[in-house]
Write a protein that holds these residues in place. Structure first.
Motif, PDB file in Angstrom:
ATOM      1  N   THR A  63      39.139  20.621 -35.930  1.00  0.00           N
ATOM      2  CA  THR A  63      39.205  22.069 -35.693  1.00  0.00           C
ATOM      3  C   THR A  63      39.672  22.455 -34.294  1.00  0.00           C
ATOM      4  OG1 THR A  63      36.877  22.188 -35.002  1.00  0.00           O
ATOM      5  CG2 THR A  63      37.365  22.520 -37.357  1.00  0.00           C
ATOM      6  N   ARG A 121      40.468  28.971 -34.230  1.00  0.00           N
ATOM      7  CA  ARG A 121      39.155  29.284 -33.657  1.00  0.00           C
ATOM      8  C   ARG A 121      39.076  28.897 -32.176  1.00  0.00           C
ATOM      9  NH1 ARG A 121      33.402  26.698 -35.570  1.00  0.00           N
ATOM     10  NH2 ARG A 121      32.135  27.740 -33.996  1.00  0.00           N
ATOM     11  N   PHE A 122      39.697  27.800 -31.807  1.00  0.00           N
ATOM     12  CA  PHE A 122      39.604  27.312 -30.432  1.00  0.00           C
ATOM     13  C   PHE A 122      40.944  27.372 -29.694  1.00  0.00           C
ATOM     14  CE2 PHE A 122      36.271  25.117 -32.859  1.00  0.00           C
ATOM     15  CZ  PHE A 122      35.162  25.619 -32.193  1.00  0.00           C
TER      16      PHE A 122
END
Length: 102
Positions: free
Chosen positions: A56, A61-62
């Motif tokens: 991820t 998201r990051f």
């Protein structure tokens, strides 16, 4: 691994950002190994992204964490030449690692 050994050490004048998935926790030794190129750089940036996983870290998201590392390297690489000089003494604190570990 063979190519990395043959390439030799990184030039400490090169800015390096290392962004890893997850907080150090019980894996602090491994995180130190991962961060080594940035901590060896005069302009290094280290970020251990809590909550991120291998699959991820490079996702949306990051994304901000990754962009932060890229921005750091770009800013260091384009800094005025006086800030990037190789002839600073080893006692000059202006060229020590500028890394942030969070």
């Amino acid at each position: 691994a063979q190519q990395a050994r043959e390439a030799g050490p990184l030039d400490p004048r090169w800015p390096v950002a290392v962004i890893t998935a997850g907080a150090p926790g019980k894996r602090s030794g491994w995180k130190d190994i991962q961060a080594a190129p940035a901590t060896a750089s005069r302009h290094g940036y280290v970020r251990h992204v809590e909550g991120a996983a291998h699959a991820t870290l490079l996702g949306p998201r990051f994304a901000g964490e990754i962009v932060g590392g890229v921005d750091f390297v770009r800013a260091a690489a384009t800094a005025p030449a006086a800030l990037r000089r190789n002839d600073l003494s080893t006692n000059d604190t202006n060229h020590t690692n500028e890394f942030r570990v969070t």
